[in-house]
Design a protein around this motif. Structure first.
Motif, PDB file in Angstrom:
ATOM      1  N   ARG A  51      60.126  30.155 106.801  1.00  0.00           N
ATOM      2  CA  ARG A  51      61.258  30.877 107.027  1.00  0.00           C
ATOM      3  C   ARG A  51      61.496  32.054 107.855  1.00  0.00           C
ATOM      4  NH1 ARG A  51      61.689  30.151 101.472  1.00  0.00           N
ATOM      5  NH2 ARG A  51      62.246  28.003 100.901  1.00  0.00           N
ATOM      6  N   VAL A  52      60.531  32.657 107.797  1.00  0.00           N
ATOM      7  CA  VAL A  52      60.385  33.888 108.477  1.00  0.00           C
ATOM      8  C   VAL A  52      60.116  33.602 110.142  1.00  0.00           C
ATOM      9  CG1 VAL A  52      58.917  36.130 108.922  1.00  0.00           C
ATOM     10  CG2 VAL A  52      59.464  35.645 106.471  1.00  0.00           C
ATOM     11  N   LEU A  53      59.172  32.600 110.193  1.00  0.00           N
ATOM     12  CA  LEU A  53      58.795  32.378 111.569  1.00  0.00           C
ATOM     13  C   LEU A  53      60.035  31.648 112.261  1.00  0.00           C
ATOM     14  CD1 LEU A  53      55.917  32.847 110.588  1.00  0.00           C
ATOM     15  CD2 LEU A  53      55.210  30.852 111.882  1.00  0.00           C
ATOM     16  N   LEU A  54      60.858  30.979 111.529  1.00  0.00           N
ATOM     17  CA  LEU A  54      61.840  30.277 112.181  1.00  0.00           C
ATOM     18  C   LEU A  54      62.915  31.023 112.485  1.00  0.00           C
ATOM     19  CD1 LEU A  54      62.998  27.303 112.716  1.00  0.00           C
ATOM     20  CD2 LEU A  54      63.992  27.398 110.443  1.00  0.00           C
ATOM     21  N   MET A  87      55.872  30.958 121.716  1.00  0.00           N
ATOM     22  CA  MET A  87      55.534  32.448 121.797  1.00  0.00           C
ATOM     23  C   MET A  87      56.096  33.385 120.638  1.00  0.00           C
ATOM     24  SD  MET A  87      54.747  35.369 124.778  1.00  0.00           S
ATOM     25  CE  MET A  87      53.839  33.973 125.881  1.00  0.00           C
ATOM     26  N   TRP A  88      57.345  32.946 120.694  1.00  0.00           N
ATOM     27  CA  TRP A  88      58.031  33.530 119.673  1.00  0.00           C
ATOM     28  C   TRP A  88      57.550  33.379 118.227  1.00  0.00           C
ATOM     29  CZ3 TRP A  88      60.882  37.757 119.366  1.00  0.00           C
ATOM     30  CH2 TRP A  88      61.609  38.125 120.646  1.00  0.00           C
ATOM     31  N   LEU A  89      57.052  31.936 117.996  1.00  0.00           N
ATOM     32  CA  LEU A  89      56.553  31.629 116.824  1.00  0.00           C
ATOM     33  C   LEU A  89      55.407  32.286 116.553  1.00  0.00           C
ATOM     34  CD1 LEU A  89      57.422  27.861 116.779  1.00  0.00           C
ATOM     35  CD2 LEU A  89      58.299  29.560 114.859  1.00  0.00           C
ATOM     36  N   VAL A  90      54.531  32.520 117.618  1.00  0.00           N
ATOM     37  CA  VAL A  90      53.175  33.130 117.795  1.00  0.00           C
ATOM     38  C   VAL A  90      53.212  34.421 117.176  1.00  0.00           C
ATOM     39  CG1 VAL A  90      51.184  33.872 118.795  1.00  0.00           C
ATOM     40  CG2 VAL A  90      52.063  31.783 119.071  1.00  0.00           C
ATOM     41  N   LEU A  91      54.086  35.061 117.758  1.00  0.00           N
ATOM     42  CA  LEU A  91      54.679  36.744 117.710  1.00  0.00           C
ATOM     43  C   LEU A  91      55.094  36.925 116.009  1.00  0.00           C
ATOM     44  CD1 LEU A  91      54.943  39.547 118.411  1.00  0.00           C
ATOM     45  CD2 LEU A  91      57.171  39.113 118.808  1.00  0.00           C
ATOM     46  N   ALA A  92      55.865  35.916 115.425  1.00  0.00           N
ATOM     47  CA  ALA A  92      56.509  35.833 114.197  1.00  0.00           C
ATOM     48  C   ALA A  92      55.438  35.919 113.171  1.00  0.00           C
ATOM     49  CB  ALA A  92      57.530  35.030 114.120  1.00  0.00           C
ATOM     50  N   SER A  93      54.307  35.073 113.645  1.00  0.00           N
ATOM     51  CA  SER A  93      53.130  34.586 112.623  1.00  0.00           C
ATOM     52  C   SER A  93      52.318  35.988 112.516  1.00  0.00           C
ATOM     53  CB  SER A  93      52.514  33.726 113.137  1.00  0.00           C
ATOM     54  OG  SER A  93      51.588  33.975 114.216  1.00  0.00           O
ATOM     55  N   GLY A  94      52.303  37.082 113.292  1.00  0.00           N
ATOM     56  CA  GLY A  94      51.513  38.287 112.717  1.00  0.00           C
ATOM     57  C   GLY A  94      52.776  39.083 112.143  1.00  0.00           C
ATOM     58  N   MET A  95      53.918  39.145 112.038  1.00  0.00           N
ATOM     59  CA  MET A  95      54.648  40.131 111.334  1.00  0.00           C
ATOM     60  C   MET A  95      54.415  40.627 109.926  1.00  0.00           C
ATOM     61  SD  MET A  95      57.164  40.988 113.389  1.00  0.00           S
ATOM     62  CE  MET A  95      57.662  40.468 115.316  1.00  0.00           C
ATOM     63  N   ARG A  96      54.352  39.594 109.100  1.00  0.00           N
ATOM     64  CA  ARG A  96      53.563  39.974 107.781  1.00  0.00           C
ATOM     65  C   ARG A  96      52.502  40.244 107.403  1.00  0.00           C
ATOM     66  NH1 ARG A  96      56.633  35.269 104.371  1.00  0.00           N
ATOM     67  NH2 ARG A  96      56.380  36.863 102.394  1.00  0.00           N
ATOM     68  N   HIS A  97      51.623  40.068 108.568  1.00  0.00           N
ATOM     69  CA  HIS A  97      49.994  40.192 108.478  1.00  0.00           C
ATOM     70  C   HIS A  97      49.558  41.344 109.253  1.00  0.00           C
ATOM     71  CE1 HIS A  97      50.776  36.639 106.090  1.00  0.00           C
ATOM     72  NE2 HIS A  97      51.279  36.055 107.111  1.00  0.00           N
ATOM     73  N   LEU A 153      63.373  45.871 113.712  1.00  0.00           N
ATOM     74  CA  LEU A 153      64.059  45.038 113.206  1.00  0.00           C
ATOM     75  C   LEU A 153      63.233  43.612 112.547  1.00  0.00           C
ATOM     76  CD1 LEU A 153      67.476  45.209 115.046  1.00  0.00           C
ATOM     77  CD2 LEU A 153      66.820  46.240 112.639  1.00  0.00           C
ATOM     78  N   SER A 154      62.540  43.302 113.435  1.00  0.00           N
ATOM     79  CA  SER A 154      61.906  41.862 113.128  1.00  0.00           C
ATOM     80  C   SER A 154      60.688  42.208 112.025  1.00  0.00           C
ATOM     81  CB  SER A 154      60.985  41.279 114.343  1.00  0.00           C
ATOM     82  OG  SER A 154      62.092  41.092 115.262  1.00  0.00           O
ATOM     83  N   LEU A 155      60.306  43.336 112.129  1.00  0.00           N
ATOM     84  CA  LEU A 155      59.036  43.695 111.206  1.00  0.00           C
ATOM     85  C   LEU A 155      59.739  43.932 109.715  1.00  0.00           C
ATOM     86  CD1 LEU A 155      56.894  45.983 113.313  1.00  0.00           C
ATOM     87  CD2 LEU A 155      56.166  44.190 112.237  1.00  0.00           C
ATOM     88  N   ARG A 156      60.826  44.828 109.795  1.00  0.00           N
ATOM     89  CA  ARG A 156      61.612  45.137 108.524  1.00  0.00           C
ATOM     90  C   ARG A 156      61.960  43.898 107.925  1.00  0.00           C
ATOM     91  NH1 ARG A 156      64.368  50.113 107.162  1.00  0.00           N
ATOM     92  NH2 ARG A 156      62.046  50.606 108.119  1.00  0.00           N
ATOM     93  N   PHE A 157      62.477  42.806 108.658  1.00  0.00           N
ATOM     94  CA  PHE A 157      62.964  41.639 108.125  1.00  0.00           C
ATOM     95  C   PHE A 157      61.981  40.684 107.420  1.00  0.00           C
ATOM     96  CE2 PHE A 157      63.524  36.807 108.962  1.00  0.00           C
ATOM     97  CZ  PHE A 157      64.344  36.519 107.815  1.00  0.00           C
ATOM     98  N   ALA A 158      60.718  40.687 108.385  1.00  0.00           N
ATOM     99  CA  ALA A 158      59.512  39.933 107.944  1.00  0.00           C
ATOM    100  C   ALA A 158      59.083  40.427 106.671  1.00  0.00           C
ATOM    101  CB  ALA A 158      58.677  39.849 108.875  1.00  0.00           C
ATOM    102  N   VAL A 159      58.766  41.676 106.424  1.00  0.00           N
ATOM    103  CA  VAL A 159      58.184  42.316 105.207  1.00  0.00           C
ATOM    104  C   VAL A 159      59.077  42.004 104.099  1.00  0.00           C
ATOM    105  CG1 VAL A 159      56.374  43.363 106.606  1.00  0.00           C
ATOM    106  CG2 VAL A 159      58.425  44.559 105.757  1.00  0.00           C
TER     107      VAL A 159
END
Length: 161
Positions: A51-54, A87-97, A153-159
């Protein structure tokens, strides 16, 4: 795999994924490797990770589509080339990690977005053959404040998920 191993693996994945996406603009078969890497990431991650990635990827694709429509970028495919969407999916895959540490304190994410966002775009555009009608400097100046907002904002959302 321990937490440190997972974070290191995720950081390496982000680097490899960026290169695979950008080079996938010329060699599309590389995008299959990205899809496989994303599938592995989701398999190894917590249940709600997709969900976060999407959500981050859809928001990022919308942002890049708007910037393309406004003439900041000129892509061969409209609204976005597949490599950029991945690339957006790849970036998102690191947001919580491996990127999560950037979120606290907030200034780190702002600074990383301000400097890193435009740098990644300019390097990617050169390698992938994306036109920058405004030129490199003007494009960087447009992207810097956008990424100073987008990354935190993306980091805050993801975590928070």
């Amino acid at each position: 795999m321990g937490r440190r191993g997972w974070l290191l693996g995720n950081a390496l994945w982000l680097q490899a994924g960026w290169w695979l996406c950008v080079l996938g603009a010329h060699w599309p078969w590389l995008l299959l490797v990205v899809v496989a890497g994303l599938a592995l990431h989701l398999r190894l991650s917590a249940r709600g990770e997709w969900r976060v990635l999407l959500i981050i990827a859809v928001a990022g694709c919308l942002l890049d589509s708007i910037l393309g429509t406004l003439g900041v970028f000129r892509f061969e495919q409209w609204p976005l080339p597949p490599w950029l969407a991945l690339m957006w999916l790849v970036l998102a895959s690191g947001m919580r990690h491996s990127l999560a540490w950037l979120g606290q304190p907030l200034w780190r994410a702002v600074l990383a977005g301000l400097l890193g966002g435009p740098s990644a775009y300019l390097a990617g555009a050169r390698l992938a053959g994306v036109e920058l009608p405004l030129g490199q400097l003007a494009t960087a100046l447009v992207l810097a404040p956008i990424w100073a907002l987008v990354l935190p904002l993306s980091l805050r959302f993801a975590v928070s998920r």
